[in-house]
Write a protein that holds these residues in place. Structure first.
Motif, PDB file in Angstrom:
ATOM      1  N   GLY A   1       0.843  -1.192   0.000  1.00 54.87           N
ATOM      2  CA  GLY A   1       0.000   0.000   0.000  1.00 54.87           C
ATOM      3  C   GLY A   1       0.877   1.239   0.000  1.00 54.87           C
TER       4      GLY A   1
ATOM      5  N   GLY B   1     -11.719  -2.941   1.285  1.00 49.36           N
ATOM      6  CA  GLY B   1     -10.760  -2.002   1.847  1.00 49.36           C
ATOM      7  C   GLY B   1     -10.902  -1.966   3.356  1.00 49.36           C
TER       8      GLY B   1
ATOM      9  N   GLY C   1      -0.501  -0.074  -4.210  1.00 51.11           N
ATOM     10  CA  GLY C   1      -1.421   1.004  -3.873  1.00 51.11           C
ATOM     11  C   GLY C   1      -2.391   0.685  -2.758  1.00 51.11           C
ATOM     12  N   GLY C   2      -2.579  -0.613  -2.440  1.00 49.42           N
ATOM     13  CA  GLY C   2      -3.468  -0.953  -1.338  1.00 49.42           C
ATOM     14  C   GLY C   2      -4.860  -0.383  -1.538  1.00 49.42           C
ATOM     15  N   ASN C   3      -5.385   0.291  -0.531  1.00 52.09           N
ATOM     16  CA  ASN C   3      -6.733   0.853  -0.615  1.00 52.09           C
ATOM     17  C   ASN C   3      -6.866   1.905  -1.705  1.00 52.09           C
ATOM     18  N   SER C   4      -5.749   2.508  -2.124  1.00 55.02           N
ATOM     19  CA  SER C   4      -5.822   3.541  -3.162  1.00 55.02           C
ATOM     20  C   SER C   4      -5.779   2.969  -4.570  1.00 55.02           C
ATOM     21  N   SER C   5      -5.494   1.675  -4.719  1.00 52.47           N
ATOM     22  CA  SER C   5      -5.318   1.079  -6.040  1.00 52.47           C
ATOM     23  C   SER C   5      -6.643   0.983  -6.786  1.00 52.47           C
TER      24      SER C   5
ATOM     25  N   GLY D   1      -0.844  -3.942   6.988  1.00 52.56           N
ATOM     26  CA  GLY D   1      -2.148  -3.563   7.521  1.00 52.56           C
ATOM     27  C   GLY D   1      -2.623  -4.526   8.583  1.00 52.56           C
TER      28      GLY D   1
ATOM     29  N   GLN E   1       4.420  -7.742  -2.030  1.00 54.90           N
ATOM     30  CA  GLN E   1       3.013  -7.343  -2.057  1.00 54.90           C
ATOM     31  C   GLN E   1       2.158  -8.534  -2.472  1.00 54.90           C
TER      32      GLN E   1
ATOM     33  N   GLY F   1       1.743   2.328   8.582  1.00 50.78           N
ATOM     34  CA  GLY F   1       0.401   2.142   8.057  1.00 50.78           C
ATOM     35  C   GLY F   1      -0.608   2.114   9.182  1.00 50.78           C
TER      36      GLY F   1
ATOM     37  N   MET G   1      -4.650   7.424   4.416  1.00 50.79           N
ATOM     38  CA  MET G   1      -3.491   7.086   3.590  1.00 50.79           C
ATOM     39  C   MET G   1      -2.458   8.193   3.451  1.00 50.79           C
TER      40      MET G   1
END
Length: 759
Positions: free
Chosen positions: A16, A293, A43-47, A154, A37, A381, A397
């Motif tokens: 992330g 998410g 990008g995690g939650n932003s991907s 996370g 990863q 994080g 984020m």
């Protein structure tokens, strides 16, 4: 089955924004780094798999946007991405590619995608020796050794596998004395969300939910629960579930249940709600996320537990390495199954609960990023060492990206000095903080003290300097449109003004009075410590009065002051705050343009202010004119407005080129020049249009040095939009003068620089 063995200095688990920034930061410091990863994209939650826009302190505090690596990435995204970013669910694969390109292009950085960690090798001294991982769909197993491991998963996977203490759930009020904590501890955590996006097809599109979809028939779930489905395109944060499921082991159940709810919500919008059926008539479902998410799971216990008291009380940490500023945002553990998803939203932003949830930027210590039970384990994080309540703010984020850069930098600096991350010396902590500042991070209680920076010994001069005098309003008497209701003085408002003189002769404000009688309004002036000094009762007051406002529009109401303003000897400017109101029959007009560093705020009603609107200034006039943007600010050691503007700005009336220059009495050997330009700080990045560049940022400039009795251009840049630029000269030069000559900005009439460093 293929087996791969490798060794690194630093291994980051989790890709992330925290993990990305940790890995890039460590690699940039020269540490051989690997990021692992478990998803196919970073990008995690932003991907594009989950599609949550990165947010942070700037959402509620002017000039509080996160800088450093995350700023590089988000500035690049707005410049090259065609997609508007107004709400969750809009993220596309352009963002994924920007992150991937940054990872691929960073020297000393290796990566493994689609790779899950399943076991660890532990040493005798409570340290991790290696991770064991599997690459999905590749029949490949990895054994990766490292000196330092950073858990950015996370879920705190490394902490769990290594036997490190972790928490999951809420603390009771008695443990830390937190206002937002429940009376007793529980295992409940905030839930997970998936988003959806709908597309306007230009013609009616029917929708029939499958039989297994959740059925919504009661509008109170939405309209009384703070879950208003206001946008036909979707992207609602409140599509959230947690309890009764575990957000880690129940992740697949939560994913399925969330999918059921998304289909039910869309069915309600399309077929049941009379307010939404017409809005959504031409819309069709375009995308539904299938990766939940997460907001909360394990929190790894570190050398220090960050609590609500640290956030609200602005604790000063000697090992401060990052900052936060999102409000204390605690969701109901049941999400859609609860009466409401988030109390402050359900009750409204003017509720007592919400007023107690807003906070000014606060510092975060390095000790909260260092595990207490494993000597070479760090974390960044949403799994850092924090209470459940503190996590409500630190989990967003923008903040986690800063935590990642701090952890990666600390790991690399510690290794370069032969120290353990669990027992850092005072000098190493100082070196870490200074490195973060040099890499364009901001710390509330630190400024540039780098002994190698030659600029600190130089004298700064400039072609011109902007003056602060009259800040014109958006509205004038010649305009025919109605007054903006948001400008009504329903609450007291404050306008920060950067002073360069010790004398204020007069202040004027632009007000409208639509009544037929003279109205009287309270006014006062106070000394503000910095731009986030939100207390409404600052004492002593430098001056106070009651101003008479006759009937009429856009009037300049003048207040003769003749007061003295004390300033620290080493400060070129300082802030005063002009407070006006409240008065529900008067309008204080917004400024016609952004005035860098001159913020405004509105009274929240609990003894504190918060940012006014989206960071606009209010119209005012100060006498005499102030030199609020002197060129000496390029070596102030701070790269954003804070205790002063910290910005050099050329006179807007003067044509380009404009220049800022550093002069030394003796010849210096210069091999590197680093410049931090203005822009990309005032507001959350969501306020920037697609394919856009900040107008304040310098576009075209030259780096010059005085050599052989003439100015020699060392480098020329023609299409800049990034805030931080580093110029590594192919060959060192000997000179007594260096300057940045600016020939064009991205739209602003003034050239502007926060900092010049020389090495």
């Amino acid at each position: 089955m293929q087996h791969i063995h490798d060794s690194f200095d630093v291994i980051v688990c989790g890709g992330g924004l925290a993990g990305i920034c940790a890995a890039i930061a460590a690699a940039r410091q020269g540490a051989r780094t690997c990021i692992v990863q478990d998803r196919p994209v970073f990008g995690g939650n932003s991907s594009s798999e989950i599609r949550v826009f990165p947010q942070g302190a700037a959402n509620y505090n002017a000039y509080a946007r996160e800088t450093g690596i995350i700023a590089e990435l988000l500035i690049e995204e707005r410049v090259v991405n065609h997609e508007p970013n107004s709400e969750n669910g809009r993220t596309n694969s352009v963002w994924d590619l920007i992150l991937y390109d940054k990872i691929i292009s960073t020297p000393h950085l290796s990566h493994y995608l689609n790779t899950s960690v399943y076991a660890l090798e532990m040493g005798d001294a409570k340290e991790i020796k290696a991770i064991h991982a599997r690459v999905g769909n590749a029949e490949t197993e990895l054994t990766l050794h490292a000196n330092v491991f950073i858990d950015c998963t996370g879920d705190g996977i490394l902490a769990e596998l290594s036997g490190c203490e972790w928490r999951m759930g809420t603390e009771g009020q008695a443990e830390f004395g937190e206002h937002h904590a429940p009376p007793t501890a529980s295992s409940e955590v905030m839930g997970s969300s998936i988003h959806f996006r709908a597309k306007d097809m230009g013609k009616p599109v029917p929708f029939q939910a499958p039989a297994w979809a959740y059925h919504y028939d009661n509008p109170d779930v939405f309209y009384k629960g703070g879950r208003v489905p206001y946008d036909p395109e979707g992207g609602f944060w409140w599509i959230e579930l947690g309890v009764p499921w575990n957000t880690i082991t129940g992740n697949e159940i939560i994913r399925h249940e969330l999918t059921r709810h998304v289909l039910g919500i869309w069915d309600f919008m399309k077929n049941k709600d009379p307010n939404l059926m017409d809005k959504t008539k031409h819309y069709a479902l375009d995308w539904i996320g299938q990766v939940p998410g997460k907001r909360e799971s394990r929190r790894i216990m570190g050398q220090y537990v960050l609590t609500e008291k640290d956030l609200v009380g602005q604790t000063v940490f000697e090992d401060e390495v990052a900052f936060g500023g999102w409000y204390i945002d605690l969701h109901k553990s049941g999400g859609l199954l609860a009466e409401y998803s988030e109390q402050s939203v359900a009750e409204g932003e003017n509720s007592d609960y919400m007023k107690k949830s807003y906070i000014a930027p606060y510092g975060i210590p390095l000790r909260s990023l260092v595990a207490k039970d494993v000597t070479n384990l760090m974390m960044a994080g949403r799994n850092i060492s924090a209470s459940h309540v503190a996590l409500g703010s630190s989990r967003v984020m923008g903040t986690t990206a800063l935590l990642g850069q701090a952890a990666g930098t600390a790991a690399a600096v510690a290794l370069s000095r032969g120290e353990s991350v669990s027992g850092l010396s005072v000098s190493t902590i100082t070196a870490i903080k200074q490195r973060l500042l040099r890499d364009d991070c901001f710390l509330l209680h630190e400024s540039n003290e780098d002994p190698l920076d030659l600029a600190r010994m130089a004298i700064a001069t400039a072609s011109s300097e902007a003056k602060l005098g009259r800040v014109e309003p958006k509205m004038t008497l010649n305009e025919v449109q109605g007054l903006n209701e948001s400008e009504l003085l329903n609450e007291k408002r404050g306008q920060w003004i950067a002073m360069s003189t010790e004398q204020v002769d007069a202040l004027s404000i632009c007000l409208s009075n639509l009544t037929e009688q003279i109205q009287w309004v309270e006014a006062s002036v106070v000394a503000a410590r910095h731009i986030w000094d939100y207390k409404t009762d600052i004492e002593p007051k430098l001056a106070q009065t009651t101003l008479a406002v006759p009937p009429g529009q856009c009037q300049w109401i003048r207040w003769e002051l003749n007061v003295q303003v004390e300033r620290e000897p080493d400060q070129s400017t300082c802030y005063i705050r002009l407070d006006i109101g409240p008065h529900a029959q008067l309008y204080w007009h917004k400024a016609a343009s952004i005035i860098p560093g001159m913020v405004a705020a509105a009274d929240m009603g609990n003894g504190l202010m918060r940012r006014y609107e989206n960071g606009e200034s209010l119209a005012f006039h100060i006498e005499p004119e102030q030199c609020s943007y002197p060129v000496k600010n390029v070596r102030s050691g701070v790269t954003r407005p804070y205790r002063r503007t910290n910005l050099w700005r050329s006179a807007p009336s003067e044509a380009m080129p404009q220049w800022a220059q550093l002069n030394w009495r003796e010849e210096q050997v210069v091999s590197q020049v680093e410049v931090t330009f203005a822009g990309n700080l005032l507001r959350d990045y969501r306020f920037y249009a697609p394919l856009s560049q900040d107008p304040q940022c310098v576009k075209a400039y030259e780096l010059q040095a005085w050599m052989a009795d003439e100015w020699i251009t060392l480098e020329r840049v023609n299409n800049n939009y990034q805030r931080k630029r580093i110029h590594r000269l192919a060959q060192a030069v000997r000179t007594t003068q260096v300057r940045i000559v600016i020939t064009e900005t991205n739209g602003d009439p003034s050239a502007a620089i926060y900092e010049i460093r020389v090495y």
